[in-house]
Write an enzyme that holds these catalytic residues in place. Sequence first.
Site, short mmCIF file in Angstrom:
data_model
loop_
_atom_site.label_atom_id
_atom_site.label_comp_id
_atom_site.label_asym_id
_atom_site.label_seq_id
_atom_site.Cartn_x
_atom_site.Cartn_y
_atom_site.Cartn_z
N ASP A 1 55.13 23.67 50.13
CA ASP A 1 54.46 22.63 50.61
C ASP A 1 55.45 21.40 50.46
OD1 ASP A 1 55.03 22.37 47.84
OD2 ASP A 1 52.48 22.58 47.25
N ASP B 1 45.31 29.38 50.75
CA ASP B 1 46.20 29.60 49.51
C ASP B 1 45.44 28.78 48.20
OD1 ASP B 1 48.11 27.08 48.12
OD2 ASP B 1 47.18 26.55 49.89
N CYS C 1 38.83 49.21 43.81
CA CYS C 1 40.03 48.38 44.04
C CYS C 1 41.04 49.82 43.89
CB CYS C 1 40.23 47.45 43.08
SG CYS C 1 41.86 46.58 43.55
N CYS D 1 44.33 48.99 43.38
CA CYS D 1 45.60 48.11 42.74
C CYS D 1 46.10 49.05 41.26
CB CYS D 1 45.32 46.55 42.36
SG CYS D 1 44.53 46.51 40.88
N CYS E 1 43.80 48.73 38.52
CA CYS E 1 42.36 49.60 38.52
C CYS E 1 42.74 51.06 38.49
CB CYS E 1 41.58 49.02 39.59
SG CYS E 1 41.03 47.16 39.56
N HIS F 1 45.39 42.49 40.07
CA HIS F 1 44.19 42.53 40.51
C HIS F 1 43.52 41.73 41.51
CE1 HIS F 1 40.03 43.91 41.23
NE2 HIS F 1 39.71 42.83 40.65
#
Length: 381
Positions: free
Chosen positions: A96, A270, A308, A310, A313, A339
Amino acid sequence: MKKRAVTFETTHICKQSGARTGILHTPHGSVETPMFMPVGTQATVKFLSPRDIEEIEAGVILSNTYHLWIRPGADVVEQAGGLHSFMNVKNPILTDSGGFQVFSLGHLRKIEEEGVTFKNHLNGDTLFLSPEKAINIQNQLGADIIMSFDECPPYPVTYEYMQDSVDRTLRWAKRGQDAHQKEGIQSLFGIVQGGEFADLREKSAKALIEMDFDGYAVGGTSVGEGKELMYQMISDSTIHLPEEKPRYLMGVGSIDGILEGVLRGIDMFDCVLPTRIARHGTAMSSEGRINIRKKQYEFDFSPLDSECDCECCTNHTRAYLRHLVRTNEGLGMRLLSIHNLRYLINLTKEIRVAIQEDRYQDFKDEIFTKFNLDHPDSKGF
Protein backbone atom coordinates in the site's frame (compact mmCIF):
# COMPACT_ATOMS: atom_id res chain seq x y z
CA MET A 1 0.89 -1.30 -26.41
CA LYS A 2 1.77 -0.45 -22.81
CA LYS A 3 3.75 -3.19 -21.08
CA ARG A 4 2.10 -4.21 -17.80
CA ALA A 5 3.78 -6.19 -15.05
CA VAL A 6 0.41 -7.46 -13.83
CA THR A 7 -2.49 -8.41 -16.07
CA PHE A 8 -5.96 -9.80 -15.43
CA GLU A 9 -8.23 -12.16 -17.28
CA THR A 10 -11.86 -12.96 -16.48
CA THR A 11 -12.48 -16.72 -16.55
CA HIS A 12 -16.21 -16.91 -15.76
CA ILE A 13 -19.17 -14.66 -15.02
CA CYS A 14 -21.89 -16.22 -12.85
CA LYS A 15 -25.15 -16.38 -14.76
CA GLN A 16 -27.12 -16.11 -11.52
CA SER A 17 -25.37 -13.16 -9.87
CA GLY A 18 -22.96 -11.48 -12.29
CA ALA A 19 -20.03 -12.16 -9.93
CA ARG A 20 -16.81 -13.17 -11.66
CA THR A 21 -13.75 -15.36 -11.35
CA GLY A 22 -10.44 -14.49 -12.90
CA ILE A 23 -6.69 -14.94 -12.90
CA LEU A 24 -4.23 -12.26 -11.83
CA HIS A 25 -0.93 -12.76 -13.66
CA THR A 26 2.11 -11.30 -11.86
CA PRO A 27 5.91 -11.56 -12.15
CA HIS A 28 5.81 -14.00 -9.20
CA GLY A 29 3.05 -16.26 -10.43
CA SER A 30 -0.63 -16.30 -11.28
CA VAL A 31 -3.37 -16.21 -8.64
CA GLU A 32 -7.04 -17.11 -9.00
CA THR A 33 -9.62 -14.53 -7.99
CA PRO A 34 -11.63 -13.63 -5.97
CA MET A 35 -8.87 -13.94 -3.38
CA PHE A 36 -7.99 -12.83 0.14
CA MET A 37 -4.53 -11.35 0.76
CA PRO A 38 -2.90 -11.88 4.18
CA VAL A 39 -1.43 -8.67 5.59
CA GLY A 40 2.26 -8.61 6.41
CA THR A 41 2.53 -5.01 7.57
CA GLN A 42 6.19 -5.03 8.60
CA ALA A 43 7.45 -7.55 6.04
CA THR A 44 5.94 -10.40 8.05
CA VAL A 45 2.51 -11.91 8.42
CA LYS A 46 2.48 -11.85 12.22
CA PHE A 47 3.56 -15.20 13.73
CA LEU A 48 3.67 -16.94 10.32
CA SER A 49 6.80 -18.22 8.59
CA PRO A 50 7.23 -18.28 4.80
CA ARG A 51 6.49 -22.01 4.99
CA ASP A 52 3.25 -21.31 6.85
CA ILE A 53 2.25 -18.83 4.14
CA GLU A 54 2.91 -21.47 1.50
CA GLU A 55 1.00 -24.19 3.36
CA ILE A 56 -2.15 -22.12 3.80
CA GLU A 57 -2.00 -21.56 0.02
CA ALA A 58 -1.90 -17.79 0.24
CA GLY A 59 -1.69 -15.97 -3.07
CA VAL A 60 -0.74 -12.30 -2.94
CA ILE A 61 0.44 -10.94 0.42
CA LEU A 62 0.50 -7.30 1.46
CA SER A 63 3.09 -5.10 3.15
CA ASN A 64 2.94 -1.51 4.36
CA THR A 65 4.96 1.28 2.79
CA TYR A 66 4.81 3.67 5.74
CA HIS A 67 5.93 1.14 8.34
CA LEU A 68 8.73 -0.27 6.17
CA TRP A 69 9.91 3.25 5.40
CA ILE A 70 10.20 3.82 9.16
CA ARG A 71 11.76 0.42 9.90
CA PRO A 72 14.03 -1.02 8.57
CA GLY A 73 14.12 1.61 5.79
CA ALA A 74 13.54 1.26 2.06
CA ASP A 75 17.30 1.31 1.39
CA VAL A 76 17.78 -1.80 3.54
CA VAL A 77 15.05 -3.70 1.71
CA GLU A 78 16.34 -2.59 -1.68
CA GLN A 79 19.90 -3.70 -0.91
CA ALA A 80 18.53 -7.04 0.30
CA GLY A 81 17.12 -7.56 -3.18
CA GLY A 82 13.59 -6.30 -2.54
CA LEU A 83 10.80 -7.61 -0.35
CA HIS A 84 10.71 -11.07 -1.92
CA SER A 85 14.34 -11.68 -1.05
CA PHE A 86 14.18 -9.84 2.28
CA MET A 87 11.15 -11.88 3.43
CA ASN A 88 12.20 -15.05 1.60
CA VAL A 89 8.76 -15.50 0.04
CA LYS A 90 7.81 -16.64 -3.45
CA ASN A 91 4.34 -15.09 -3.39
CA PRO A 92 3.35 -12.00 -5.33
CA ILE A 93 3.46 -8.96 -3.03
CA LEU A 94 1.38 -5.79 -2.94
CA THR A 95 2.45 -2.69 -1.03
CA ASP A 96 0.00 0.00 0.00
CA SER A 97 1.08 3.60 -0.37
CA GLY A 98 0.96 4.94 3.17
CA GLY A 99 -2.27 6.73 2.37
CA PHE A 100 -4.21 4.85 5.04
CA GLN A 101 -1.87 6.31 7.65
CA VAL A 102 -3.17 9.72 6.58
CA PHE A 103 -6.43 8.43 8.06
CA SER A 104 -5.27 6.27 10.97
CA LEU A 105 -2.60 8.71 12.22
CA GLY A 106 -4.90 11.70 11.85
CA HIS A 107 -3.72 13.23 15.11
CA LEU A 108 -0.11 13.13 13.92
CA ARG A 109 -0.32 14.58 10.41
CA LYS A 110 -0.99 17.64 8.28
CA ILE A 111 -2.32 17.36 4.70
CA GLU A 112 -1.19 19.90 2.11
CA GLU A 113 -1.12 19.98 -1.70
CA GLU A 114 2.50 18.89 -1.83
CA GLY A 115 1.96 15.91 0.47
CA VAL A 116 1.50 14.93 4.11
CA THR A 117 3.62 15.87 7.09
CA PHE A 118 3.65 13.10 9.71
CA LYS A 119 4.86 12.72 13.20
CA ASN A 120 6.68 9.41 13.43
CA HIS A 121 4.41 7.31 15.64
CA LEU A 122 7.46 5.74 17.31
CA ASN A 123 9.66 8.70 18.25
CA GLY A 124 7.84 11.88 17.18
CA ASP A 125 10.26 12.84 14.41
CA THR A 126 8.77 14.94 11.61
CA LEU A 127 8.40 13.07 8.32
CA PHE A 128 7.09 14.15 4.94
CA LEU A 129 5.44 11.83 2.42
CA SER A 130 4.53 13.05 -1.05
CA PRO A 131 3.04 11.10 -3.96
CA GLU A 132 6.49 10.97 -5.55
CA LYS A 133 8.14 9.79 -2.32
CA ALA A 134 5.48 7.09 -1.78
CA ILE A 135 6.10 5.71 -5.27
CA ASN A 136 9.87 5.97 -4.88
CA ILE A 137 9.75 3.97 -1.65
CA GLN A 138 7.58 1.32 -3.28
CA ASN A 139 9.95 1.13 -6.24
CA GLN A 140 12.70 0.38 -3.75
CA LEU A 141 10.60 -2.22 -1.89
CA GLY A 142 10.04 -4.04 -5.18
CA ALA A 143 6.50 -5.42 -4.80
CA ASP A 144 4.64 -6.73 -7.84
CA ILE A 145 1.76 -4.31 -7.24
CA ILE A 146 2.16 -0.81 -5.82
CA MET A 147 -0.54 1.69 -4.90
CA SER A 148 -1.10 5.36 -5.63
CA PHE A 149 -0.76 7.76 -2.71
CA ASP A 150 -4.19 8.96 -1.62
CA GLU A 151 -6.10 10.46 1.24
CA CYS A 152 -8.53 8.12 2.95
CA PRO A 153 -10.98 10.59 4.51
CA PRO A 154 -12.83 9.72 7.72
CA TYR A 155 -16.58 9.22 7.89
CA PRO A 156 -18.56 11.39 7.92
CA VAL A 157 -17.25 14.52 6.20
CA THR A 158 -19.00 17.26 4.27
CA TYR A 159 -19.48 17.09 0.52
CA GLU A 160 -17.16 20.07 0.14
CA TYR A 161 -14.38 18.37 2.10
CA MET A 162 -14.73 15.17 0.10
CA GLN A 163 -14.77 17.04 -3.20
CA ASP A 164 -11.52 18.81 -2.35
CA SER A 165 -10.00 15.53 -1.14
CA VAL A 166 -10.97 13.65 -4.33
CA ASP A 167 -9.55 16.39 -6.53
CA ARG A 168 -6.28 16.43 -4.60
CA THR A 169 -6.05 12.63 -4.61
CA LEU A 170 -6.48 12.64 -8.40
CA ARG A 171 -3.67 15.16 -8.75
CA TRP A 172 -1.56 12.98 -6.47
CA ALA A 173 -2.39 9.92 -8.61
CA LYS A 174 -1.05 11.66 -11.72
CA ARG A 175 2.07 12.84 -9.91
CA GLY A 176 2.71 9.33 -8.62
CA GLN A 177 2.19 7.85 -12.06
CA ASP A 178 4.72 10.30 -13.52
CA ALA A 179 7.20 9.38 -10.78
CA HIS A 180 6.88 5.61 -11.31
CA GLN A 181 10.31 4.32 -12.38
CA LYS A 182 9.58 0.60 -12.85
CA GLU A 183 6.66 0.46 -15.25
CA GLY A 184 6.55 -3.01 -16.77
CA ILE A 185 8.26 -4.42 -13.67
CA GLN A 186 5.82 -3.22 -11.01
CA SER A 187 2.15 -2.50 -11.70
CA LEU A 188 0.62 0.68 -10.28
CA PHE A 189 -3.03 0.72 -9.16
CA GLY A 190 -5.21 3.82 -8.78
CA ILE A 191 -7.55 4.23 -5.80
CA VAL A 192 -11.17 5.34 -6.15
CA GLN A 193 -12.31 7.67 -3.37
CA GLY A 194 -15.41 9.78 -2.86
CA GLY A 195 -16.89 8.62 0.42
CA GLU A 196 -20.66 8.21 0.44
CA PHE A 197 -21.15 10.55 -2.53
CA ALA A 198 -21.97 8.59 -5.70
CA ASP A 199 -21.14 11.45 -8.07
CA LEU A 200 -17.69 11.90 -6.52
CA ARG A 201 -16.96 8.18 -6.77
CA GLU A 202 -17.98 8.31 -10.42
CA LYS A 203 -15.74 11.32 -10.97
CA SER A 204 -12.82 9.63 -9.22
CA ALA A 205 -13.21 6.35 -11.12
CA LYS A 206 -13.55 7.94 -14.55
CA ALA A 207 -10.55 10.23 -14.02
CA LEU A 208 -8.38 7.29 -12.93
CA ILE A 209 -9.50 5.27 -15.95
CA GLU A 210 -8.36 8.12 -18.18
CA MET A 211 -4.92 7.78 -16.58
CA ASP A 212 -4.90 4.07 -17.56
CA PHE A 213 -3.73 2.38 -14.36
CA ASP A 214 -2.98 -1.36 -14.34
CA GLY A 215 -5.74 -1.97 -11.80
CA TYR A 216 -8.11 -0.10 -9.53
CA ALA A 217 -8.80 -0.17 -5.81
CA VAL A 218 -11.91 0.92 -3.95
CA GLY A 219 -10.78 2.98 -0.97
CA GLY A 220 -12.42 4.90 1.82
CA THR A 221 -14.74 2.13 3.03
CA SER A 222 -14.97 0.45 6.43
CA VAL A 223 -13.98 3.72 8.13
CA GLY A 224 -17.00 4.01 10.41
CA GLU A 225 -19.97 3.90 8.06
CA GLY A 226 -22.71 1.28 8.34
CA LYS A 227 -22.63 -1.92 6.33
CA GLU A 228 -25.36 -1.01 3.86
CA LEU A 229 -23.69 2.30 3.11
CA MET A 230 -20.35 0.52 2.63
CA TYR A 231 -21.93 -1.84 0.11
CA GLN A 232 -23.41 1.12 -1.74
CA MET A 233 -20.03 2.85 -1.81
CA ILE A 234 -18.50 -0.27 -3.36
CA SER A 235 -21.24 -0.43 -6.01
CA ASP A 236 -20.90 3.28 -6.74
CA SER A 237 -17.22 2.62 -7.52
CA THR A 238 -17.13 -0.72 -9.34
CA ILE A 239 -19.98 0.16 -11.71
CA HIS A 240 -17.62 2.55 -13.48
CA LEU A 241 -14.48 0.37 -13.53
CA PRO A 242 -13.33 -1.50 -16.66
CA GLU A 243 -14.00 -5.23 -16.94
CA GLU A 244 -10.48 -6.03 -18.13
CA LYS A 245 -8.70 -4.65 -15.04
CA PRO A 246 -8.52 -6.13 -11.51
CA ARG A 247 -10.55 -4.53 -8.72
CA TYR A 248 -9.28 -4.43 -5.13
CA LEU A 249 -11.38 -3.58 -2.06
CA MET A 250 -8.95 -2.20 0.49
CA GLY A 251 -9.09 -3.19 4.16
CA VAL A 252 -12.15 -5.46 4.10
CA GLY A 253 -11.88 -9.04 5.38
CA SER A 254 -15.08 -9.92 7.22
CA ILE A 255 -17.11 -12.78 5.77
CA ASP A 256 -20.07 -10.56 4.91
CA GLY A 257 -17.78 -7.89 3.46
CA ILE A 258 -16.08 -10.40 1.18
CA LEU A 259 -19.35 -11.99 0.04
CA GLU A 260 -20.98 -8.63 -0.69
CA GLY A 261 -17.83 -7.32 -2.35
CA VAL A 262 -17.65 -10.29 -4.72
CA LEU A 263 -21.29 -9.72 -5.63
CA ARG A 264 -20.29 -6.18 -6.65
CA GLY A 265 -17.38 -7.25 -8.86
CA ILE A 266 -14.43 -7.18 -6.43
CA ASP A 267 -11.51 -9.51 -7.15
CA MET A 268 -9.06 -8.81 -4.30
CA PHE A 269 -9.47 -8.30 -0.54
CA ASP A 270 -7.11 -7.67 2.37
CA CYS A 271 -7.55 -7.02 6.08
CA VAL A 272 -5.72 -7.39 9.40
CA LEU A 273 -8.94 -8.76 10.94
CA PRO A 274 -8.20 -12.52 10.84
CA THR A 275 -4.77 -12.26 12.46
CA ARG A 276 -5.76 -9.48 14.86
CA ILE A 277 -8.70 -11.39 16.34
CA ALA A 278 -6.57 -14.55 16.41
CA ARG A 279 -4.11 -12.82 18.72
CA HIS A 280 -7.00 -12.20 21.12
CA GLY A 281 -8.25 -15.78 21.05
CA THR A 282 -11.03 -15.54 18.47
CA ALA A 283 -11.40 -17.95 15.57
CA MET A 284 -13.48 -17.93 12.42
CA SER A 285 -15.02 -21.35 11.86
CA SER A 286 -17.63 -23.33 9.99
CA GLU A 287 -19.70 -23.10 13.20
CA GLY A 288 -19.36 -19.33 13.45
CA ARG A 289 -17.29 -17.21 15.79
CA ILE A 290 -15.39 -19.07 18.54
CA ASN A 291 -13.86 -17.35 21.57
CA ILE A 292 -11.44 -20.09 22.57
CA ARG A 293 -10.86 -18.49 25.98
CA LYS A 294 -14.29 -19.60 27.20
CA LYS A 295 -14.48 -22.22 29.96
CA GLN A 296 -16.71 -24.44 27.81
CA TYR A 297 -13.60 -25.47 25.86
CA GLU A 298 -11.55 -26.52 28.91
CA PHE A 299 -12.23 -30.24 28.37
CA ASP A 300 -13.06 -30.04 24.65
CA PHE A 301 -10.62 -32.32 22.86
CA SER A 302 -12.15 -31.89 19.42
CA PRO A 303 -10.52 -29.91 16.59
CA LEU A 304 -11.09 -26.18 16.45
CA ASP A 305 -12.94 -26.64 13.13
CA SER A 306 -13.67 -30.15 11.88
CA GLU A 307 -14.06 -28.83 8.32
CA CYS A 308 -10.63 -27.17 8.19
CA ASP A 309 -7.41 -28.83 7.00
CA CYS A 310 -4.88 -26.37 8.45
CA GLU A 311 -2.06 -27.24 10.86
CA CYS A 312 -4.05 -25.89 13.80
CA CYS A 313 -7.16 -27.98 13.18
CA THR A 314 -5.32 -31.12 12.05
CA ASN A 315 -2.96 -31.39 15.00
CA HIS A 316 -4.44 -29.64 18.05
CA THR A 317 -7.56 -29.58 20.22
CA ARG A 318 -9.72 -26.76 21.48
CA ALA A 319 -8.63 -27.52 25.05
CA TYR A 320 -4.96 -27.14 24.10
CA LEU A 321 -5.61 -23.94 22.17
CA ARG A 322 -7.53 -22.54 25.14
CA HIS A 323 -4.57 -23.32 27.39
CA LEU A 324 -2.11 -21.63 25.02
CA VAL A 325 -4.19 -18.48 24.64
CA ARG A 326 -4.95 -18.15 28.35
CA THR A 327 -1.25 -18.45 29.17
CA ASN A 328 -0.30 -15.94 26.43
CA GLU A 329 1.85 -18.46 24.61
CA GLY A 330 2.93 -17.33 21.16
CA LEU A 331 2.13 -20.75 19.70
CA GLY A 332 -1.56 -20.19 20.40
CA MET A 333 -1.52 -16.89 18.51
CA ARG A 334 0.37 -18.51 15.65
CA LEU A 335 -1.99 -21.47 15.33
CA LEU A 336 -5.14 -19.34 15.43
CA SER A 337 -3.63 -16.93 12.90
CA ILE A 338 -2.85 -19.83 10.57
CA HIS A 339 -6.40 -21.12 10.96
CA ASN A 340 -8.18 -17.79 10.40
CA LEU A 341 -6.18 -17.06 7.26
CA ARG A 342 -6.73 -20.57 5.95
CA TYR A 343 -10.44 -20.21 6.68
CA LEU A 344 -10.74 -17.08 4.52
CA ILE A 345 -8.59 -18.56 1.77
CA ASN A 346 -10.84 -21.65 1.76
CA LEU A 347 -13.89 -19.36 1.71
CA THR A 348 -12.64 -17.66 -1.44
CA LYS A 349 -12.05 -21.09 -2.99
CA GLU A 350 -15.69 -21.97 -2.28
CA ILE A 351 -16.76 -18.61 -3.72
CA ARG A 352 -14.89 -19.35 -6.95
CA VAL A 353 -16.54 -22.76 -7.27
CA ALA A 354 -20.00 -21.27 -6.67
CA ILE A 355 -19.40 -18.61 -9.33
CA GLN A 356 -18.16 -21.15 -11.84
CA GLU A 357 -21.24 -23.30 -11.17
CA ASP A 358 -23.54 -20.26 -11.66
CA ARG A 359 -24.94 -20.43 -8.12
CA TYR A 360 -23.15 -17.62 -6.32
CA GLN A 361 -26.28 -15.79 -5.13
CA ASP A 362 -27.55 -19.02 -3.54
CA PHE A 363 -24.15 -19.62 -1.94
CA LYS A 364 -24.03 -16.11 -0.51
CA ASP A 365 -27.58 -16.37 0.84
CA GLU A 366 -26.80 -19.72 2.50
CA ILE A 367 -23.76 -18.27 4.31
CA PHE A 368 -25.70 -15.20 5.42
CA THR A 369 -28.49 -17.40 6.80
CA LYS A 370 -26.08 -19.82 8.47
CA PHE A 371 -24.22 -17.09 10.36
CA ASN A 372 -27.16 -14.67 10.70
CA LEU A 373 -25.10 -12.03 8.92
CA ASP A 374 -28.12 -9.86 8.12
CA HIS A 375 -28.64 -9.20 11.83
CA PRO A 376 -27.67 -5.62 12.82
CA ASP A 377 -25.47 -6.93 15.66
CA SER A 378 -23.58 -9.36 13.43
CA LYS A 379 -19.80 -9.03 13.64
CA GLY A 380 -19.47 -10.18 10.06
CA PHE A 381 -17.54 -13.35 10.88
